[in-house]
Design a protein around this motif. Structure first.
Motif, PDB file in Angstrom:
ATOM      1  N   TRP A  91     -62.868 111.199 -55.810  1.00  0.00           N
ATOM      2  CA  TRP A  91     -62.943 110.565 -57.134  1.00  0.00           C
ATOM      3  C   TRP A  91     -62.168 109.246 -57.146  1.00  0.00           C
ATOM      4  N   ALA A  94     -64.371 106.735 -55.563  1.00  0.00           N
ATOM      5  CA  ALA A  94     -65.499 106.411 -56.448  1.00  0.00           C
ATOM      6  C   ALA A  94     -65.083 105.413 -57.516  1.00  0.00           C
ATOM      7  N   GLY A  95     -63.918 105.649 -58.120  1.00  0.00           N
ATOM      8  CA  GLY A  95     -63.455 104.727 -59.149  1.00  0.00           C
ATOM      9  C   GLY A  95     -63.153 103.348 -58.591  1.00  0.00           C
ATOM     10  N   VAL A 102     -61.189 106.757 -63.206  1.00  0.00           N
ATOM     11  CA  VAL A 102     -61.979 107.987 -63.113  1.00  0.00           C
ATOM     12  C   VAL A 102     -62.378 108.492 -64.483  1.00  0.00           C
ATOM     13  N   ARG A 104     -63.447 107.018 -66.963  1.00  0.00           N
ATOM     14  CA  ARG A 104     -64.707 106.416 -67.400  1.00  0.00           C
ATOM     15  C   ARG A 104     -65.894 107.042 -66.675  1.00  0.00           C
ATOM     16  N   LEU A 105     -65.685 107.460 -65.435  1.00  0.00           N
ATOM     17  CA  LEU A 105     -66.751 108.138 -64.703  1.00  0.00           C
ATOM     18  C   LEU A 105     -66.999 109.540 -65.251  1.00  0.00           C
TER      19      LEU A 105
END
Length: 381
Positions: A91, A94-95, A102, A104-105
């Motif tokens: 994660w 990904a961010g 994160v 916001r994801l």
């Protein structure tokens, strides 16, 4: 983008961190640890690395499914904690890849700040007032205390009254505008918990944590029904399946640990499950900077969040402090009893890699204390 390497770092006082590298230079950090079993989790992380190295880090759910299920034997604290740290790191990548935090994801923030609490003791009541006053001075509006130290299997009148007296002393310092939670730490039998809990209600604890051991979850409904004090459990539960019976028993607060219960991916699902039972989320986290950062990202995006545990100033941290391993300590400041949301990418914290690598060279062998009753038999810590 491909994952190129996974490293682990055994850092004082009792933590394990992991670093996931990619061929494009992005790095993700996680905190896979079971307190007192860090070396065992470390081995599990490196076994699981075979499923990740060479893979694109982006399909996090795909990786979570493989990490949790591909080895046939599933669950438990060691495997779930190893997965948790790797999940946090994915994660984080990904961010950073998308340039956003994160939370916001996870659907975006539902709050601007997260209320936090700190530990004040309770095993030995001698310095409770001093500890609570210091926490209030630091800005906290909530604390947690242990209900008692070693407790007899059938508590004496003095032991029962001692629990009430401890809480009353803390309440007298906090006043009516701050909160206190009481941690039973699994030290009480179900029968003892049913006797003690109603006596605490006049002092209005925020919740009573782990009134019985997790293996006695089938007795939780009787404990919940003993009185109006909200019951919290979950630091030793590792999946949605394990939380379901506790929620069905009527607990008020679910306490999954982001470093034990499968990471961000599974804790988000546990939170959603808890919401269907009108239960709140208060993640367990007496751990390090990555675990706390991951917990905050979930808290910012979770509607039924209540409060966040954090370890700054906790008595376990005699050799090192959470803030020793971060470059931007301000993200963990709580001047008004809350940690505030930022838009820093990934997990929102920058790890001091030099400090982590130096700490790993020293390592640690932290073990929990082993307690005994007066007759020499084993006592729960």
């Amino acid at each position: 983008m491909r994952i190129t390497r996974i490293e682990t770092f055994l850092v004082a006082p009792r933590w394990l961190l992991c670093r996931v590298d990619t061929d494009e230079g992005l790095v993700g950090w996680g905190e896979p640890v079971v307190e007192g079993r860090a070396e065992t989790v470390r081995a599990a992380v490196h076994e699981m690395a075979d499923l990740l190295v060479g893979e694109d880090p982006a399909p996090i759910e795909h990786h979570w499914q493989r990490l949790t299920k591909a080895a046939f034997y599933r669950g438990g604290p060691i495997l779930s904690s190893a997965v948790a740290g790797l999940d946090q790191a994915l994660w984080d990548i990904a961010g950073k890849r998308l340039g956003m935090p994160v939370h916001r994801l996870l659907g975006g923030p539902v709050r601007d700040r997260v209320r936090v609490y700190g530990w004040v003791g309770g095993d030995d009541p001698g310095r409770l007032r001093e500890a609570v006053a210091a926490r209030v001075e630091s800005g906290l509006t909530a604390v947690k205390m242990n209900a008692a130290g070693t407790v007899s299997r059938s508590p004496t009148v003095r032991e029962i009254d001692g629990v009430v007296e401890r809480l009353a002393e803390v309440r007298s310092v906090l006043g009516d505008d701050r909160d206190v939670a009481v941690d039973f730490h699994g030290r009480f039998t179900a029968a003892a918990a049913r006797r003690v809990l109603p006596l605490l209600e006049p002092l209005r604890p925020m919740f009573a944590e782990e009134p019985v051991l997790p293996e006695f979850g089938h007795l939780l409904d009787g404990v919940v029904g003993a009185g109006p004090v909200p019951i919290a459990v979950g630091e030793r539960l590792y999946s949605r399946g394990e939380f379901l019976p506790a929620l069905q028993a009527g607990i008020a607060v679910a306490q999954p640990d982001l470093s034990h219960a499968g990471g961000i991916s599974e804790v988000r699902r546990i939170a959603a499950l808890a919401e269907t039972y009108d239960a709140l989320l208060a993640p367990h986290c007496p751990l390090g900077p990555v675990a706390l950062a991951a917990s905050l990202q979930v808290a910012f995006a979770t509607p039924n969040f209540l409060i966040q545990e954090q370890s700054i100033g906790i008595h376990y941290n005699t050799d090192a402090e959470l803030l020793d391993y971060v470059l931007d300590t301000g993200v963990f400041a709580f001047p008004d009893g809350h940690m505030h949301r930022t838009d820093a990418p990934g997990l929102g914290v920058r790890i001091d890699e030099d400090a982590v690598r130096a700490a790993d060279r020293a390592g640690h062998r932290w073990r929990p204390p082993v307690w005994s009753h007066a007759d020499g038999s084993f006592a729960e810590w």
